[in-house]
Design a protein around this motif. Sequence first.
Motif, PDB file in Angstrom:
ATOM      1  N   GLU A 143       1.220  -1.139   0.010  1.00  0.00           N
ATOM      2  CA  GLU A 143      -0.037  -0.595  -0.232  1.00  0.00           C
ATOM      3  C   GLU A 143       0.696   0.809  -0.132  1.00  0.00           C
ATOM      4  O   GLU A 143       1.893   1.170   0.800  1.00  0.00           O
ATOM      5  N   PRO A 144       0.829   2.100  -0.705  1.00  0.00           N
ATOM      6  CA  PRO A 144       1.233   3.292  -0.772  1.00  0.00           C
ATOM      7  C   PRO A 144       2.079   3.969   0.161  1.00  0.00           C
ATOM      8  O   PRO A 144       2.981   4.266   0.689  1.00  0.00           O
ATOM      9  N   THR A 145       0.628   3.771   0.856  1.00  0.00           N
ATOM     10  CA  THR A 145       1.753   5.217   2.425  1.00  0.00           C
ATOM     11  C   THR A 145       2.213   4.300   3.574  1.00  0.00           C
ATOM     12  O   THR A 145       3.281   4.535   3.854  1.00  0.00           O
ATOM     13  N   LEU A 146       1.888   3.046   2.923  1.00  0.00           N
ATOM     14  CA  LEU A 146       3.119   1.817   3.790  1.00  0.00           C
ATOM     15  C   LEU A 146       3.927   1.800   3.357  1.00  0.00           C
ATOM     16  O   LEU A 146       5.456   2.060   4.056  1.00  0.00           O
ATOM     17  N   ALA A 147       4.356   1.905   1.473  1.00  0.00           N
ATOM     18  CA  ALA A 147       5.601   2.089   1.282  1.00  0.00           C
ATOM     19  C   ALA A 147       6.835   3.421   1.695  1.00  0.00           C
ATOM     20  O   ALA A 147       7.538   3.017   1.670  1.00  0.00           O
ATOM     21  N   ALA A 148       5.932   4.245   1.832  1.00  0.00           N
ATOM     22  CA  ALA A 148       6.238   5.805   1.557  1.00  0.00           C
ATOM     23  C   ALA A 148       7.662   5.580   3.600  1.00  0.00           C
ATOM     24  O   ALA A 148       8.102   5.830   3.781  1.00  0.00           O
ATOM     25  N   ALA A 149       6.470   5.313   4.631  1.00  0.00           N
ATOM     26  CA  ALA A 149       6.933   5.524   5.729  1.00  0.00           C
ATOM     27  C   ALA A 149       7.811   4.324   5.645  1.00  0.00           C
ATOM     28  O   ALA A 149       9.102   4.571   6.534  1.00  0.00           O
ATOM     29  N   ARG A 150       7.370   2.791   4.996  1.00  0.00           N
ATOM     30  CA  ARG A 150       9.244   1.893   4.885  1.00  0.00           C
ATOM     31  C   ARG A 150      10.525   2.900   4.437  1.00  0.00           C
ATOM     32  O   ARG A 150      11.264   2.637   5.398  1.00  0.00           O
ATOM     33  N   MET A 151       9.953   3.370   3.167  1.00  0.00           N
ATOM     34  CA  MET A 151      11.020   3.727   2.990  1.00  0.00           C
ATOM     35  C   MET A 151      11.788   4.572   3.663  1.00  0.00           C
ATOM     36  O   MET A 151      13.274   5.315   3.823  1.00  0.00           O
ATOM     37  N   ARG A 152      10.813   5.411   3.966  1.00  0.00           N
ATOM     38  CA  ARG A 152      11.553   6.802   4.736  1.00  0.00           C
ATOM     39  C   ARG A 152      12.036   6.307   6.364  1.00  0.00           C
ATOM     40  O   ARG A 152      12.997   6.514   6.509  1.00  0.00           O
ATOM     41  N   ARG A 153      11.602   5.155   6.764  1.00  0.00           N
ATOM     42  CA  ARG A 153      12.742   4.048   8.466  1.00  0.00           C
ATOM     43  C   ARG A 153      13.391   3.927   7.967  1.00  0.00           C
ATOM     44  O   ARG A 153      14.476   3.999   8.539  1.00  0.00           O
ATOM     45  N   ALA A 154      13.422   3.008   6.335  1.00  0.00           N
ATOM     46  CA  ALA A 154      14.663   2.659   6.225  1.00  0.00           C
ATOM     47  C   ALA A 154      15.959   3.597   6.265  1.00  0.00           C
ATOM     48  O   ALA A 154      16.781   3.238   6.141  1.00  0.00           O
TER      49      ALA A 154
END
Length: 325
Positions: A120-131
């Motif tokens: 899901e795009p919002t989750l993908a963006a949050a995971r990328m920021r956390r990485a």
Amino acid sequence: MTGPNVTISSDLKSRVAQRLQSECGLTMTDFQVLPGGHSGLTYRVSTSGPDVVIKAVPEGQRSIGRHDMLRQATILQALEHTDVPVPHILTVDEQEPAWFAMEFVAGESLEPVLDDPPVEPTLAAARMRRAAEVLPLLHAVDLASIPGISEPLSPEKELSRWAKTLGAVPPELVVGGDTLLALLEADIPEPITPTLVHGDYRLGNILSQGLESVALIDWEIWSTGDPRVELGWFLVFADGSNFPGVGREVPGLPTEDELVALYTGGSSNLPDQKWFNALGRLKMAAIMGHNLRRHREGRHHDPDQEKLPATINRLIETGTALLRP
């Protein structure tokens, strides 16, 4: 399920069962191939306690190169008491073919722009920021705490390695690759203080639970080198338009500038980062060109490789554009 072409060594099963019992007090109840492991053999073992993951050298081989399980175990043990999230090592069997056992960490390791199912795009963006926030924890590890550390790879040596990979691919499969390589060779940055580098840092190698990165996995090519090399590689996967024909564009992913700012703790400017971003594209183009060549030569039949030319062209074009005056 183990799949039609995968066999499990009875000797390995016996060794694992005996050692888990004697070293960890765990009784093995099931032993299955774990899909997705690319370095050596990877298994999921059910026990009388928690599930365990086994990474093993293939039967008849030794701990060398990408099958060097002892080297992987060494770095995981060295990182266990740092801020870098890694699985806990339970036991290491140095008898060849060597293997080690680590805790099973539940989570998703999905590349949003490439893997299925889509994130899901919002989750993908949050995971990328956390990485991007976790990566500096890796680069802050004290190199003196890591046994058997090797000489760091400078940007010049890193480029030389990938020039050889590119040179082994027929030019018609990597059109423009020579131009991008020449631009990179013409202005190689001076190295900065070397750090520990994972070598393939991206969401596809990070187990996530919700928004949080809980384990960085697949350590077969770790080394020491310029941290900007690793950041440039990570940023390749932040833009789905880099992968036409094989990937997807995910709306709302953070920009490269935002990810760099998260990595640095505020600044979106790192010296010569465009050069390292272009290097990341060259590396991916060379890898894909190599895979396409192997398919067309009949060495590894995989019709999906025929989807790669558009992505290879895109990576080379965007990498070249980053460096042109």
